[in-house]
Design a protein around this motif. Structure first.
Motif, mmCIF file in Angstrom:
data_model
loop_
_atom_site.group_PDB
_atom_site.id
_atom_site.type_symbol
_atom_site.label_atom_id
_atom_site.label_comp_id
_atom_site.label_asym_id
_atom_site.label_seq_id
_atom_site.Cartn_x
_atom_site.Cartn_y
_atom_site.Cartn_z
ATOM 1 N N ARG A 39 135.570 -5.225 -34.327
ATOM 2 C CA ARG A 39 135.187 -4.162 -35.250
ATOM 3 C C ARG A 39 133.743 -3.749 -35.007
ATOM 4 N N ARG A 40 133.445 -2.502 -35.275
ATOM 5 C CA ARG A 40 132.103 -1.974 -35.072
ATOM 6 C C ARG A 40 131.236 -2.390 -36.249
ATOM 7 N N ILE A 41 130.082 -2.931 -35.978
ATOM 8 C CA ILE A 41 129.142 -3.347 -37.012
ATOM 9 C C ILE A 41 127.981 -2.362 -37.012
ATOM 10 N N HIS A 42 127.728 -1.745 -38.140
ATOM 11 C CA HIS A 42 126.682 -0.727 -38.213
ATOM 12 C C HIS A 42 125.304 -1.308 -38.483
ATOM 13 N N GLN A 43 125.205 -2.602 -38.785
ATOM 14 C CA GLN A 43 123.918 -3.215 -39.039
ATOM 15 C C GLN A 43 123.147 -3.516 -37.761
ATOM 16 N N VAL A 44 123.789 -3.389 -36.597
ATOM 17 C CA VAL A 44 123.106 -3.642 -35.337
ATOM 18 C C VAL A 44 122.043 -2.568 -35.161
ATOM 19 N N ALA A 45 120.832 -2.990 -34.872
ATOM 20 C CA ALA A 45 119.728 -2.042 -34.755
ATOM 21 C C ALA A 45 119.883 -1.204 -33.504
ATOM 22 N N ARG A 46 119.822 0.093 -33.662
ATOM 23 C CA ARG A 46 119.879 1.015 -32.530
ATOM 24 C C ARG A 46 118.477 1.567 -32.313
ATOM 25 N N VAL A 47 118.036 1.500 -31.073
ATOM 26 C CA VAL A 47 116.703 1.967 -30.719
ATOM 27 C C VAL A 47 116.887 3.143 -29.780
ATOM 28 N N LYS A 48 116.370 4.316 -30.146
ATOM 29 C CA LYS A 48 116.485 5.490 -29.290
ATOM 30 C C LYS A 48 115.239 5.610 -28.433
ATOM 31 N N THR A 49 115.442 5.803 -27.140
ATOM 32 C CA THR A 49 114.342 6.129 -26.251
ATOM 33 C C THR A 49 114.640 7.517 -25.697
ATOM 34 N N THR A 50 113.770 8.035 -24.876
ATOM 35 C CA THR A 50 113.991 9.375 -24.340
ATOM 36 C C THR A 50 115.187 9.437 -23.408
ATOM 37 N N ASP A 51 115.531 8.338 -22.743
ATOM 38 C CA ASP A 51 116.600 8.382 -21.754
ATOM 39 C C ASP A 51 117.738 7.398 -21.995
ATOM 40 N N ALA A 52 117.705 6.605 -23.046
ATOM 41 C CA ALA A 52 118.749 5.592 -23.219
ATOM 42 C C ALA A 52 118.906 5.213 -24.683
ATOM 43 N N GLU A 53 120.087 4.687 -24.981
ATOM 44 C CA GLU A 53 120.324 4.104 -26.300
ATOM 45 C C GLU A 53 120.347 2.597 -26.122
ATOM 46 N N LEU A 54 119.514 1.904 -26.878
ATOM 47 C CA LEU A 54 119.418 0.450 -26.785
ATOM 48 C C LEU A 54 119.940 -0.174 -28.064
ATOM 49 N N LEU A 55 120.616 -1.309 -27.915
ATOM 50 C CA LEU A 55 121.051 -2.088 -29.072
ATOM 51 C C LEU A 55 120.243 -3.377 -29.110
ATOM 52 N N ARG A 56 119.732 -3.714 -30.275
ATOM 53 C CA ARG A 56 119.029 -4.979 -30.454
ATOM 54 C C ARG A 56 120.034 -5.964 -31.038
ATOM 55 N N LEU A 57 120.336 -7.035 -30.296
ATOM 56 C CA LEU A 57 121.314 -8.040 -30.710
ATOM 57 C C LEU A 57 120.626 -9.394 -30.824
ATOM 58 N N ARG A 58 121.115 -10.233 -31.753
ATOM 59 C CA ARG A 58 120.473 -11.520 -32.004
ATOM 60 C C ARG A 58 121.513 -12.624 -32.111
ATOM 61 N N ALA A 59 121.172 -13.791 -31.533
ATOM 62 C CA ALA A 59 121.975 -15.006 -31.655
ATOM 63 C C ALA A 59 121.002 -16.145 -31.926
ATOM 64 N N GLY A 60 120.799 -16.472 -33.201
ATOM 65 C CA GLY A 60 119.808 -17.493 -33.561
ATOM 66 C C GLY A 60 118.427 -17.042 -33.129
ATOM 67 N N PRO A 61 117.685 -17.878 -32.390
ATOM 68 C CA PRO A 61 116.336 -17.498 -31.967
ATOM 69 C C PRO A 61 116.317 -16.577 -30.742
ATOM 70 N N VAL A 62 117.485 -16.356 -30.124
ATOM 71 C CA VAL A 62 117.558 -15.510 -28.935
ATOM 72 C C VAL A 62 117.932 -14.088 -29.351
ATOM 73 N N SER A 63 117.222 -13.109 -28.800
ATOM 74 C CA SER A 63 117.566 -11.713 -29.047
ATOM 75 C C SER A 63 117.426 -10.943 -27.742
ATOM 76 N N LEU A 64 118.072 -9.766 -27.703
ATOM 77 C CA LEU A 64 117.999 -8.959 -26.498
ATOM 78 C C LEU A 64 118.104 -7.486 -26.839
ATOM 79 N N LEU A 65 117.661 -6.662 -25.890
ATOM 80 C CA LEU A 65 117.857 -5.224 -25.951
ATOM 81 C C LEU A 65 118.878 -4.867 -24.886
ATOM 82 N N LEU A 66 120.039 -4.353 -25.317
ATOM 83 C CA LEU A 66 121.113 -3.984 -24.413
ATOM 84 C C LEU A 66 121.105 -2.482 -24.220
ATOM 85 N N ASP A 67 121.009 -2.023 -22.984
ATOM 86 C CA ASP A 67 121.093 -0.605 -22.645
ATOM 87 C C ASP A 67 122.570 -0.248 -22.602
ATOM 88 N N VAL A 68 123.029 0.532 -23.572
ATOM 89 C CA VAL A 68 124.451 0.829 -23.698
ATOM 90 C C VAL A 68 124.933 1.709 -22.544
#
Length: 87
Positions: A5-34
């Motif tokens: 299911r799609r979760i809308h609480q995932v932070a979306r970061v807009k840049t000029t050329d890409a859409e990034l998702l900020r995802l977290r697993a405990g102390p680890v987090s990442l920016l995923l270029d969709v």
């Protein structure tokens, strides 16, 4: 995967050329270029530990395939996440 299911609480970061998702697993987090489907940055807490993880597919002559990939769904919780893709 139909159960993802799609979760809308995932932070979306807009840049000029890409859409990034900020995802977290405990102390680890990442920016995923969709659009480009690669990890821009990987953090442990506030410390960046990796930058630019990109999966590439090569043919026998080392040409690069550019697959069309769609994000089907994102599951995110307090202790992890799951991203479902369709190529």
């Amino acid at each position: 995967m139909d159960d993802v299911r799609r979760i809308h609480q995932v932070a979306r970061v807009k840049t000029t050329d890409a859409e990034l998702l900020r995802l977290r697993a405990g102390p680890v987090s990442l920016l995923l270029d969709v659009g480009g489907l690669f990890i821009r940055r990987l953090y442990m807490g506030r410390t960046e530990i990796l930058r630019g993880i990109y999966p590439s597919l090569r043919d026998v002559r080392w040409g690069t395939y550019v697959p069309r990939v769609e994000v089907e769904g994102i599951e995110a919780g307090a202790d992890g996440f799951r991203v479902a893709l369709r190529a």
